[in-house]
Design a protein around this motif. Structure first.
Motif, mmCIF file in Angstrom:
data_model
loop_
_atom_site.group_PDB
_atom_site.id
_atom_site.type_symbol
_atom_site.label_atom_id
_atom_site.label_comp_id
_atom_site.label_asym_id
_atom_site.label_seq_id
_atom_site.Cartn_x
_atom_site.Cartn_y
_atom_site.Cartn_z
ATOM 1 N N LEU A 263 3.455 22.768 -0.800
ATOM 2 C CA LEU A 263 4.065 21.645 -0.088
ATOM 3 C C LEU A 263 5.233 22.097 0.764
ATOM 4 N N GLU A 264 5.387 21.433 1.915
ATOM 5 C CA GLU A 264 6.610 21.583 2.697
ATOM 6 C C GLU A 264 7.522 20.386 2.445
ATOM 7 N N TYR A 265 6.933 19.204 2.442
ATOM 8 C CA TYR A 265 7.711 18.007 2.107
ATOM 9 C C TYR A 265 6.770 16.873 1.758
ATOM 10 N N ILE A 266 7.322 15.858 1.053
ATOM 11 C CA ILE A 266 6.639 14.573 0.897
ATOM 12 C C ILE A 266 7.595 13.494 1.393
ATOM 13 N N ASP A 267 7.044 12.502 2.072
ATOM 14 C CA ASP A 267 7.830 11.441 2.687
ATOM 15 C C ASP A 267 7.510 10.130 1.970
ATOM 16 N N LEU A 268 8.517 9.596 1.268
ATOM 17 C CA LEU A 268 8.326 8.384 0.465
ATOM 18 C C LEU A 268 9.066 7.187 1.051
ATOM 19 N N ARG A 269 9.305 7.193 2.341
ATOM 20 C CA ARG A 269 10.121 6.139 2.948
ATOM 21 C C ARG A 269 9.369 4.840 3.189
ATOM 22 N N PHE A 270 8.051 4.873 3.110
ATOM 23 C CA PHE A 270 7.272 3.705 3.521
ATOM 24 C C PHE A 270 6.462 3.160 2.347
ATOM 25 N N ALA A 271 6.561 1.869 2.155
ATOM 26 C CA ALA A 271 5.841 1.238 1.060
ATOM 27 C C ALA A 271 4.333 1.380 1.257
ATOM 28 N N GLU A 272 3.635 1.750 0.207
ATOM 29 C CA GLU A 272 2.171 1.844 0.155
ATOM 30 C C GLU A 272 1.601 2.997 0.978
ATOM 31 N N LYS A 273 2.472 3.812 1.593
ATOM 32 C CA LYS A 273 1.981 4.983 2.333
ATOM 33 C C LYS A 273 2.874 6.181 2.035
ATOM 34 N N ILE A 274 2.254 7.308 1.821
ATOM 35 C CA ILE A 274 2.995 8.539 1.605
ATOM 36 C C ILE A 274 2.519 9.566 2.628
ATOM 37 N N PHE A 275 3.456 10.168 3.307
ATOM 38 C CA PHE A 275 3.141 11.254 4.221
ATOM 39 C C PHE A 275 3.583 12.556 3.563
ATOM 40 N N TYR A 276 2.740 13.573 3.702
ATOM 41 C CA TYR A 276 3.143 14.866 3.175
ATOM 42 C C TYR A 276 2.610 15.960 4.082
ATOM 43 N N LYS A 277 3.219 17.110 3.959
ATOM 44 C CA LYS A 277 2.812 18.229 4.788
ATOM 45 C C LYS A 277 2.785 19.495 3.952
ATOM 46 N N LEU A 278 1.724 20.253 4.118
ATOM 47 C CA LEU A 278 1.612 21.548 3.464
ATOM 48 C C LEU A 278 2.192 22.618 4.378
ATOM 49 N N LYS A 279 2.651 23.691 3.808
ATOM 50 C CA LYS A 279 3.177 24.782 4.614
ATOM 51 C C LYS A 279 2.079 25.314 5.543
ATOM 52 N N ASP A 280 2.440 25.495 6.798
ATOM 53 C CA ASP A 280 1.487 25.947 7.818
ATOM 54 C C ASP A 280 0.323 24.976 7.977
ATOM 55 N N GLY A 281 0.578 23.713 7.673
ATOM 56 C CA GLY A 281 -0.479 22.718 7.801
ATOM 57 C C GLY A 281 -0.048 21.572 8.681
ATOM 58 N N VAL A 282 -0.791 20.481 8.661
ATOM 59 C CA VAL A 282 -0.481 19.292 9.443
ATOM 60 C C VAL A 282 -0.060 18.186 8.480
ATOM 61 N N GLU A 283 0.652 17.220 9.040
ATOM 62 C CA GLU A 283 1.085 16.100 8.215
ATOM 63 C C GLU A 283 -0.104 15.247 7.830
ATOM 64 N N VAL A 284 -0.131 14.838 6.574
ATOM 65 C CA VAL A 284 -1.236 14.053 6.040
ATOM 66 C C VAL A 284 -0.699 12.711 5.566
ATOM 67 N N GLU A 285 -1.448 11.650 5.865
ATOM 68 C CA GLU A 285 -1.090 10.327 5.369
ATOM 69 C C GLU A 285 -1.993 9.992 4.190
ATOM 70 N N GLU A 286 -1.368 9.471 3.160
ATOM 71 C CA GLU A 286 -2.141 9.089 1.980
ATOM 72 C C GLU A 286 -1.658 7.741 1.498
ATOM 73 N N LYS A 287 -2.597 6.831 1.287
ATOM 74 C CA LYS A 287 -2.231 5.516 0.787
ATOM 75 C C LYS A 287 -1.906 5.597 -0.702
ATOM 76 N N VAL A 288 -0.924 4.782 -1.080
ATOM 77 C CA VAL A 288 -0.574 4.725 -2.490
ATOM 78 C C VAL A 288 -1.651 3.955 -3.219
ATOM 79 N N PRO A 289 -2.289 4.539 -4.236
ATOM 80 C CA PRO A 289 -3.359 3.840 -4.942
ATOM 81 C C PRO A 289 -2.840 2.628 -5.695
ATOM 82 N N ASP A 290 -3.728 1.646 -5.805
ATOM 83 C CA ASP A 290 -3.384 0.419 -6.528
ATOM 84 C C ASP A 290 -3.325 0.723 -8.013
#
Length: 310
Positions: A263-290
């Motif tokens: 991991l490079e970072y995880i972004d928890l600023r937005f409700a129901e959505k998490i953005f994260y990025k792997l080292k040498d990768g692209v940012e990924v959006e992932e929905k928070v599971p119910d």
């Protein structure tokens, strides 16, 4: 008749003169008694040990030792002032001297003294709890102590005051300097930052380094750096409990190529959505599971069983 009346008048005048002679003596007796009474009272309340402080109680201590505070206060009550008045005298107790001496302990924030006639005092101690240290600039050499989110004094991270107490540091990249009494953040937001910094360790099973970082002036977004070198971005605008739950679900559900060290970072600023990025990768959006889905309920049940076995 004139002779008789003359004799009576002479007798009355003589009687009045005799009464006048006796009156001053009565006054002097009264004054003497008053002076003796005042002298006795003054002796009792000023010179005698009848009103000396004998009992010292200390309350509200946690990290400081009651017996040490009692001993220090007792030392200040020994001896005399002005060669004849006891330092322990109830009416001449030097409370400010006691406070100043006890406040030399860097763990103590404030002292209040309550006198209980005639032989006791109660010392109430207010200790520093978790101190807010706010540093500006990149060099971390301009640091301030906050009370309720406002600057109260400048501090150095090597100061005895800081080293003697628990503290956290926020690195403010948006200011170059601050002035006394300037308010930089609400106490509620500060409490949320501290909560997140502590709870991320348990939710993600990772160490959180100090300082916590705020990038922009007035921002309510905070960056936490883990001891695995990846970062967490969070906002105090949303419920910190929800943020922690998002982090817990993310780390449980997300599959990493090798380990989360990728991991490079995880972004928890937005409700129901998490953005994260792997080292040498692209940012990924992932929905928070119910959490109420059957799969998540099963995960929670398994975690509960594992915790019970632990």
């Amino acid at each position: 008749m004139k002779v008789i009346n003359g004799r009576l008048m002479r007798k009355n005048r003589q009687k009045n003169r005799e009464e006048q002679k006796h009156q001053p003596n009565g006054r002097w007796v009264f004054f003497s008694v008053c002076i003796l009474f005042i002298t006795g009272v003054a002796y009792i309340f000023i010179l005698s040990p009848l009103v000396d402080i004998e009992n010292i109680s200390v309350i509200n201590t946690n990290r400081t030792d009651k017996s040490v505070i009692t001993a220090h206060a007792g030392e200040l009550l020994s001896g005399k002032k002005y060669s004849y008045i006891h330092n322990a005298n109830y009416f001449f107790l030097d409370e400010e001297k006691i406070k100043k001496y006890l406040l030399s302990d860097q763990r103590i924030k404030d002292i209040s003294i309550k006198k209980k006639f005639p032989h006791s005092i109660e010392i109430s101690v207010t200790e520093y709890s978790l101190m807010s240290v706010w540093c500006v600039g990149d060099a971390m050499d301009n640091c301030y102590l906050l009370e309720d989110g406002c600057v109260t004094r400048t501090v150095n991270l090597d100061d005895a005051l800081i080293q003697a107490n628990s503290y956290y540091i926020i690195s403010d990249k948006g200011h170059d300097q601050l002035s006394m009494n300037q308010c930089v953040m609400s106490q509620e937001d500060l409490d949320r930052i501290v909560f997140l910094g502590q709870e991320f360790m348990y939710a993600l099973n990772v160490g959180i380094n100090k300082p916590y970082v705020i990038e922009a002036r007035g921002s309510r977004e905070v960056r936490f750096v883990t001891d695995e070198s990846w970062q967490i971005v969070a906002s105090v605008k949303q419920s910190p409990q929800e943020t922690i739950e998002m982090a817990r679900l993310f780390i449980t559900k997300t599959q990493f190529p090798t380990s989360r060290a990728d991991l490079e970072y995880i972004d928890l600023r937005f409700a129901e959505k998490i953005f994260y990025k792997l080292k040498d990768g692209v940012e990924v959006e992932e929905k928070v599971p119910d959490e109420n889905t059957e799969e998540n309920q099963k995960v929670k049940k398994d975690e509960k069983i594992e915790n019970t076995h632990d």
